[in-house]
Motif scaffolding. Structure first.
Motif, short mmCIF file in Angstrom:
data_model
loop_
_atom_site.label_atom_id
_atom_site.label_comp_id
_atom_site.label_asym_id
_atom_site.label_seq_id
_atom_site.Cartn_x
_atom_site.Cartn_y
_atom_site.Cartn_z
N PRO A 160 0.63 -1.24 -0.07
CA PRO A 160 -0.01 0.04 0.00
C PRO A 160 0.77 1.25 -0.04
O PRO A 160 1.92 1.45 0.70
N ILE A 161 0.39 2.15 -0.71
CA ILE A 161 0.87 3.64 -0.70
C ILE A 161 0.37 4.22 0.41
O ILE A 161 -0.88 4.75 0.58
N GLN A 203 -2.69 7.70 5.61
CA GLN A 203 -3.65 6.70 5.77
C GLN A 203 -4.57 7.32 7.03
O GLN A 203 -4.25 8.04 7.70
N TRP A 204 -5.92 6.49 7.13
CA TRP A 204 -6.80 7.23 8.15
C TRP A 204 -6.29 6.57 9.62
O TRP A 204 -5.86 5.20 9.71
N ARG A 260 -14.39 1.09 4.22
CA ARG A 260 -14.41 0.51 3.07
C ARG A 260 -13.10 1.07 2.23
O ARG A 260 -12.59 0.33 1.33
N ILE A 261 -12.67 2.26 2.46
CA ILE A 261 -11.57 3.03 2.14
C ILE A 261 -10.33 2.02 2.58
O ILE A 261 -9.52 1.86 1.64
N ALA A 297 -6.21 -2.00 1.39
CA ALA A 297 -5.56 -3.49 1.85
C ALA A 297 -5.74 -4.20 0.39
O ALA A 297 -4.74 -5.12 0.09
N GLU A 298 -6.63 -4.15 -0.46
CA GLU A 298 -6.86 -4.90 -1.77
C GLU A 298 -5.90 -4.45 -2.95
O GLU A 298 -5.54 -5.04 -3.63
#
Length: 175
Positions: A3-4, A16-17, A53-54, A59-60
């Motif tokens: 992940p970026i 990131q959140w 969802r974000i 992750a995906e």
């Protein structure tokens, strides 16, 4: 794909959140002015679900909508990012760029700055061939951002909406 996790621009951190973002994010998503081009404002639970969802998208796919933070104050001001379009249309599959900022941060160039940073990531790091953006015809502020970051207008086909209520459906059955 790894992940970026973070991007930076001159005045912003796209990161990131954090769980601590939820109160401000929920306040922003409950603001009728911020959400005027969406079907409805979101309540706190819906805002939390959107963050979930974000996070799942990150992750995906390794990218998603980053939380926006001002460098000068550390203040959470909204989101900007890249997401796979989750519905079928003439232009899908596609990656969409989007943004949503708290009202007190409008008109300061933050949306364009963050969107430009996300575009650069999409083309340079993710090697995407195309990025799309869409909004309602009435959402001139977002269209202005789309133009400011060099996007070109490509008219969508006109759509029609059909509805049926339960009562109408029952009338049809017993008709």
């Amino acid at each position: 794909m790894e992940p970026i996790l973070q991007l930076e621009s001159a005045r912003l951190v796209l990161r990131q959140w954090r769980d601590s973002d939820l109160p401000e994010f929920a306040r922003m998503c409950a603001d009728p002015q911020v959400m005027r081009y969406f079907p409805a404002p979101l309540d706190r639970l819906e805002s939390a679900a959107l963050i979930g969802r974000i996070r799942g998208h990150f992750a995906e796919y390794g990218f998603g909508a980053w939380a926006l933070e001002r460098k000068d104050s550390g203040e959470f001001i909204g989101l900007t990012g890249l997401m796979n379009v989750g519905f079928d249309a003439d232009f899908t599959p596609a990656v969409e760029i989007g943004w949503r900022l708290a009202r007190e941060h409008w008109g300061l160039g933050f949306a364009s700055e963050a969107a430009w940073t996300a575009l650069r990531c999409g083309f340079d790091r993710l090697q995407l061939e195309e990025i799309v953006a869409f909004t309602t015809e009435a959402n001139l502020p977002s269209q202005k951002v789309m133009q400011a970051i060099g996007m070109h207008y490509d008219p969508l086909r006109h759509h029609v909406l059909y509805r049926i209520t339960r009562a109408q459906w029952l009338d049809t059955l017993h008709g």
